[in-house]
Design a protein around this motif. Structure first.
Motif, PDB file in Angstrom:
ATOM      1  N   VAL A   1       0.731 -19.179   0.841  1.00 23.25           N
ATOM      2  CA  VAL A   1      -0.342 -18.902   1.694  1.00 23.25           C
ATOM      3  C   VAL A   1      -1.941 -19.677   2.394  1.00 23.25           C
ATOM      4  O   VAL A   1      -1.643 -20.251   0.795  1.00 23.25           O
ATOM      5  CB  VAL A   1      -0.407 -16.902   1.611  1.00 23.25           C
ATOM      6  CG1 VAL A   1      -2.085 -16.515   2.375  1.00 23.25           C
ATOM      7  CG2 VAL A   1       1.299 -16.084   1.371  1.00 23.25           C
ATOM      8  N   VAL A   2      -1.586 -19.765   3.134  1.00 25.62           N
ATOM      9  CA  VAL A   2      -2.581 -19.679   3.659  1.00 25.62           C
ATOM     10  C   VAL A   2      -3.208 -18.788   4.783  1.00 25.62           C
ATOM     11  O   VAL A   2      -2.573 -18.839   5.762  1.00 25.62           O
ATOM     12  CB  VAL A   2      -2.548 -21.567   4.643  1.00 25.62           C
ATOM     13  CG1 VAL A   2      -3.731 -22.051   5.249  1.00 25.62           C
ATOM     14  CG2 VAL A   2      -1.975 -22.244   3.794  1.00 25.62           C
ATOM     15  N   VAL A   3      -4.547 -18.364   4.154  1.00 26.80           N
ATOM     16  CA  VAL A   3      -4.877 -17.643   5.224  1.00 26.80           C
ATOM     17  C   VAL A   3      -6.417 -17.821   5.491  1.00 26.80           C
ATOM     18  O   VAL A   3      -7.274 -18.766   4.793  1.00 26.80           O
ATOM     19  CB  VAL A   3      -6.023 -16.175   4.387  1.00 26.80           C
ATOM     20  CG1 VAL A   3      -4.279 -15.365   3.990  1.00 26.80           C
ATOM     21  CG2 VAL A   3      -6.676 -16.364   3.183  1.00 26.80           C
TER      22      VAL A   3
ATOM     23  N   PHE B   1      -3.167 -19.056  -0.944  1.00 21.50           N
ATOM     24  CA  PHE B   1      -2.714 -18.281  -2.423  1.00 21.50           C
ATOM     25  C   PHE B   1      -1.575 -18.900  -2.684  1.00 21.50           C
ATOM     26  O   PHE B   1      -1.093 -19.199  -1.618  1.00 21.50           O
ATOM     27  CB  PHE B   1      -3.186 -17.086  -1.864  1.00 21.50           C
ATOM     28  CG  PHE B   1      -3.978 -17.036  -1.578  1.00 21.50           C
ATOM     29  CD1 PHE B   1      -5.398 -16.208  -2.834  1.00 21.50           C
ATOM     30  CD2 PHE B   1      -4.626 -17.224  -0.907  1.00 21.50           C
ATOM     31  CE1 PHE B   1      -6.035 -15.349  -2.313  1.00 21.50           C
ATOM     32  CE2 PHE B   1      -5.814 -15.708   0.160  1.00 21.50           C
ATOM     33  CZ  PHE B   1      -6.938 -15.512  -1.375  1.00 21.50           C
ATOM     34  N   LYS B   2      -1.370 -18.175  -4.291  1.00 15.17           N
ATOM     35  CA  LYS B   2       0.557 -19.048  -4.367  1.00 15.17           C
ATOM     36  C   LYS B   2       1.462 -17.925  -4.323  1.00 15.17           C
ATOM     37  O   LYS B   2       0.633 -16.891  -5.224  1.00 15.17           O
ATOM     38  CB  LYS B   2       0.598 -19.994  -5.831  1.00 15.17           C
ATOM     39  CG  LYS B   2      -0.017 -21.158  -5.590  1.00 15.17           C
ATOM     40  CD  LYS B   2       1.105 -22.450  -5.335  1.00 15.17           C
ATOM     41  CE  LYS B   2       0.483 -23.104  -5.424  1.00 15.17           C
ATOM     42  NZ  LYS B   2       0.789 -24.160  -4.602  1.00 15.17           N
ATOM     43  N   PRO B   3       2.285 -18.136  -4.465  1.00 17.92           N
ATOM     44  CA  PRO B   3       3.168 -17.073  -4.398  1.00 17.92           C
ATOM     45  C   PRO B   3       3.119 -15.859  -6.018  1.00 17.92           C
ATOM     46  O   PRO B   3       2.970 -16.179  -6.979  1.00 17.92           O
ATOM     47  CB  PRO B   3       4.593 -17.500  -4.943  1.00 17.92           C
ATOM     48  CG  PRO B   3       4.815 -18.254  -4.412  1.00 17.92           C
ATOM     49  CD  PRO B   3       3.308 -18.696  -4.461  1.00 17.92           C
ATOM     50  N   GLY B   4       2.758 -14.756  -5.746  1.00 21.10           N
ATOM     51  CA  GLY B   4       2.409 -13.635  -6.708  1.00 21.10           C
ATOM     52  C   GLY B   4       0.814 -13.194  -6.824  1.00 21.10           C
ATOM     53  O   GLY B   4       0.491 -12.681  -7.244  1.00 21.10           O
TER      54      GLY B   4
ATOM     55  N   CYS C   1       4.054 -12.266   3.111  1.00 27.45           N
ATOM     56  CA  CYS C   1       3.035 -11.206   2.255  1.00 27.45           C
ATOM     57  C   CYS C   1       3.711  -9.991   1.922  1.00 27.45           C
ATOM     58  O   CYS C   1       3.492  -9.671   3.179  1.00 27.45           O
ATOM     59  CB  CYS C   1       1.317 -11.001   2.742  1.00 27.45           C
ATOM     60  SG  CYS C   1       0.380 -12.941   2.339  1.00 27.45           S
ATOM     61  N   ASP C   2       3.158  -9.243   1.067  1.00 20.38           N
ATOM     62  CA  ASP C   2       3.473  -7.375   0.800  1.00 20.38           C
ATOM     63  C   ASP C   2       2.281  -6.873   0.715  1.00 20.38           C
ATOM     64  O   ASP C   2       1.797  -7.528  -0.159  1.00 20.38           O
ATOM     65  CB  ASP C   2       4.669  -8.153  -0.549  1.00 20.38           C
ATOM     66  CG  ASP C   2       5.546  -6.028  -1.223  1.00 20.38           C
ATOM     67  OD1 ASP C   2       5.255  -5.981  -0.114  1.00 20.38           O
ATOM     68  OD2 ASP C   2       4.804  -6.247  -1.783  1.00 20.38           O
ATOM     69  N   ILE C   3       2.059  -6.229   1.118  1.00 18.08           N
ATOM     70  CA  ILE C   3       1.328  -5.396   1.471  1.00 18.08           C
ATOM     71  C   ILE C   3       1.868  -3.484   0.334  1.00 18.08           C
ATOM     72  O   ILE C   3       2.762  -3.239   0.865  1.00 18.08           O
ATOM     73  CB  ILE C   3       1.022  -4.739   2.820  1.00 18.08           C
ATOM     74  CG1 ILE C   3       0.873  -6.055   3.593  1.00 18.08           C
ATOM     75  CG2 ILE C   3      -0.084  -3.578   3.063  1.00 18.08           C
ATOM     76  CD1 ILE C   3      -0.067  -5.889   5.273  1.00 18.08           C
ATOM     77  N   THR C   4       1.023  -3.191  -0.031  1.00 21.14           N
ATOM     78  CA  THR C   4       1.411  -1.793  -1.135  1.00 21.14           C
ATOM     79  C   THR C   4       0.257  -1.445  -1.043  1.00 21.14           C
ATOM     80  O   THR C   4      -0.797  -1.470  -0.434  1.00 21.14           O
ATOM     81  CB  THR C   4       1.808  -2.747  -2.090  1.00 21.14           C
ATOM     82  OG1 THR C   4       1.287  -2.831  -3.166  1.00 21.14           O
ATOM     83  CG2 THR C   4       3.446  -3.503  -2.296  1.00 21.14           C
ATOM     84  N   ILE C   5       0.366  -0.060  -1.395  1.00 24.71           N
ATOM     85  CA  ILE C   5      -0.895   1.124  -1.620  1.00 24.71           C
ATOM     86  C   ILE C   5       0.001   2.153  -2.706  1.00 24.71           C
ATOM     87  O   ILE C   5       1.094   2.187  -2.479  1.00 24.71           O
ATOM     88  CB  ILE C   5      -0.208   2.148  -0.038  1.00 24.71           C
ATOM     89  CG1 ILE C   5      -0.882   1.625   0.886  1.00 24.71           C
ATOM     90  CG2 ILE C   5      -1.041   3.249  -0.533  1.00 24.71           C
ATOM     91  CD1 ILE C   5      -0.372   2.131   2.825  1.00 24.71           C
TER      92      ILE C   5
END
Length: 91
Positions: free
Chosen positions: A83-85, A19-22, A43-47
Motif C-alpha cells: 500500500v502507498v498512502v 505499508f506492507k501486507p498485514g 486495505c481492510d477496514i474493521t470495527i
C-alpha cells in the motif's frame, strides 16, 4: 486546469508512506493525528465487535474524522497488499 489554492496547500502538506501486507495503518481507539488518501493497494477496514466492514482501494480517504474532531479512531485500517498512502498530519 491548475489545482485550486486550498488543494495546492493540501498537496504540499502531504507525503507518501508505504505499508506492507498485514501492517496496521490506523488502529481503532488510538488518537487521530493523520489523514490518509490511498494511492495504491487495498486495505481492510474493521470495527471491534463487527469485524470487516469495508474494503478500501485507490482514492479512498480515511482518518479525517479523528483528525478534525480530536476523537479516537473509529476503526482499524490494515494493508491487505503493498500500500502507498498520501498522509497529512496535524501540525
Amino acid at each position: 486546469p491548475a489545482p485550486s489554492r486550498p488543494r495546492q496547500t493540501l498537496m504540499k502538506a502531504m507525503h507518501t508512506v508505504k505499508f506492507k501486507p498485514g501492517q496496521t495503518i490506523i488502529k481503532q481507539g488510538d488518537e487521530g493525528d493523520s489523514f490518509y488518501v490511498l494511492g495504491a493497494g487495498t486495505c481492510d477496514i474493521t470495527i471491534r465487535g463487527k469485524g470487516s466492514v469495508a474494503k478500501a482501494s485507490r482514492g479512498v480517504a480515511f482518518g479525517e474524522l479523528a483528525l478534525m474532531f480530536h476523537q479516537p479512531r473509529a476503526a482499524t485500517v490494515t494493508a491487505e497488499s503493498d500500500v502507498v498512502v498520501w498522509q497529512a498530519s496535524r501540525p
